[in-house]
Motif scaffolding. Structure first.
Motif, mmCIF file in Angstrom:
data_model
loop_
_atom_site.group_PDB
_atom_site.id
_atom_site.type_symbol
_atom_site.label_atom_id
_atom_site.label_comp_id
_atom_site.label_asym_id
_atom_site.label_seq_id
_atom_site.Cartn_x
_atom_site.Cartn_y
_atom_site.Cartn_z
ATOM 1 N N GLU B 56 46.718 66.049 -24.654
ATOM 2 C CA GLU B 56 45.320 66.018 -24.202
ATOM 3 C C GLU B 56 44.557 67.052 -25.031
ATOM 4 O O GLU B 56 44.732 68.249 -24.849
ATOM 5 C CB GLU B 56 45.249 66.359 -22.717
ATOM 6 N N GLU B 58 40.820 68.364 -27.181
ATOM 7 C CA GLU B 58 39.437 68.637 -26.773
ATOM 8 C C GLU B 58 38.577 67.381 -26.688
ATOM 9 O O GLU B 58 37.713 67.279 -25.826
ATOM 10 C CB GLU B 58 38.801 69.658 -27.726
ATOM 11 N N SER B 60 39.587 64.212 -25.896
ATOM 12 C CA SER B 60 39.899 63.453 -24.684
ATOM 13 C C SER B 60 39.392 64.178 -23.438
ATOM 14 O O SER B 60 38.934 63.546 -22.480
ATOM 15 C CB SER B 60 41.397 63.168 -24.586
ATOM 16 N N ARG B 61 39.468 65.522 -23.472
ATOM 17 C CA ARG B 61 38.946 66.295 -22.328
ATOM 18 C C ARG B 61 37.438 66.121 -22.213
ATOM 19 O O ARG B 61 36.904 65.956 -21.121
ATOM 20 C CB ARG B 61 39.287 67.773 -22.499
ATOM 21 N N LYS B 62 36.759 66.123 -23.353
ATOM 22 C CA LYS B 62 35.298 65.958 -23.342
ATOM 23 C C LYS B 62 34.909 64.581 -22.827
ATOM 24 O O LYS B 62 33.928 64.432 -22.094
ATOM 25 C CB LYS B 62 34.735 66.152 -24.758
ATOM 26 N N THR B 64 36.612 62.718 -20.767
ATOM 27 C CA THR B 64 36.852 62.723 -19.315
ATOM 28 C C THR B 64 35.725 63.461 -18.587
ATOM 29 O O THR B 64 35.199 62.975 -17.579
ATOM 30 C CB THR B 64 38.199 63.411 -19.007
ATOM 31 N N GLU B 65 35.343 64.619 -19.131
ATOM 32 C CA GLU B 65 34.272 65.405 -18.502
ATOM 33 C C GLU B 65 32.957 64.634 -18.483
ATOM 34 O O GLU B 65 32.261 64.595 -17.477
ATOM 35 C CB GLU B 65 34.059 66.708 -19.279
#
Lengths: 72, 154
Positions: B56, B58, B60-62, B64-65
């Motif tokens: 995971e 940055e 994919s995290r962005k 999701t966010e």
């Protein structure tokens, strides 16, 4: 934001998967950066530049007036 | 733990929850499935932290966010609209007899119009489905926008 990751990869004879594994991201992220779909964070940009042993400006070029695709 | 093992265990947890949901309906005890659901989700979170081959980063995290934020921005408006309606039901003072039904005999007493629990359940189910669809939709949209399905030139 333009970048020369593809050029540097070719110079080092690396695949996207190799580079992704080396800096700890997914292959899709490398692909998205190369295509200009995603602008990496400073941290990731420095990681990429350091990996190729060059300055960040040699890999990434900021172009004023060009709309950057950035997630914010 | 491998990614596939995690997905397999996640499927098993979902099946157990589905069975418990059916059993809760049978014995008419919502508390059972409510506790089981919370425990199941906690278990999924614990298992997810043990997955070793799930990267995971940055981006994919962005994504999701961003999807979660947009879902929240849309959902809270709809949820508040429904909640305002529900609060109005609580605050409503019943009038006897109703003036809009003059044909009924005046001696008949009507209960106050409170939203029946069954309707509340349907609305909640609809809201839950809406939230899931919104999140999945936004997730796909941002994943596509930020290069998840780009064609590889290698």
């Amino acid at each position: 934001m333009k970048n020369k990751i593809k050029v540097f990869r070719a110079m080092h004879d690396m695949t996207q998967e190799d580079l992704a594994q080396a800096i700890g991201v997914t292959r899709q992220t490398i692909l998205a950066i190369e295509k200009g779909k995603y602008v990496p964070s400073l941290d990731l940009a420095f990681k990429i530049a350091r990996y190729f042993n060059v300055n960040i400006e040699e890999v990434f070029t900021y172009e004023p007036g060009v709309q950057a695709v950035h997630i914010d | 733990m491998k990614k596939n093992t995690f997905y397999l265990l996640g499927g098993c947890i979902a099946l157990v929850l589905l069975t418990l949901f059916w059993y809760s309906v049978e014995i008419n005890s919502p508390l059972l499935i409510e506790i089981a659901f919370v425990l199941g989700i906690i278990l999924v979170y614990i298992l997810r932290r043990r997955v070793t081959d799930l990267i995971e980063d940055e981006r994919s995290r962005k994504i999701t966010e961003k999807a979660a934020l947009r879902t929240f921005q849309v959902f809270w408006v709809i949820f508040c609209a429904f909640s305002i309606g529900a609060v109005m039901q609580i605050l409503r003072v019943p009038t006897f007899p109703r003036q809009r039904e003059p044909m009924r005999p005046p001696t008949e007493i009507f209960p106050p119009e409170i939203m029946p629990p069954k309707i509340m359940g349907y609305v909640q189910l609809w809201l839950l489905c809406l939230m899931i669809f919104l999140y999945v939709g936004f997730r796909f949209y941002y994943a596509r926008k930020y290069g998840d399905w780009e064609i590889d030139e290698e």
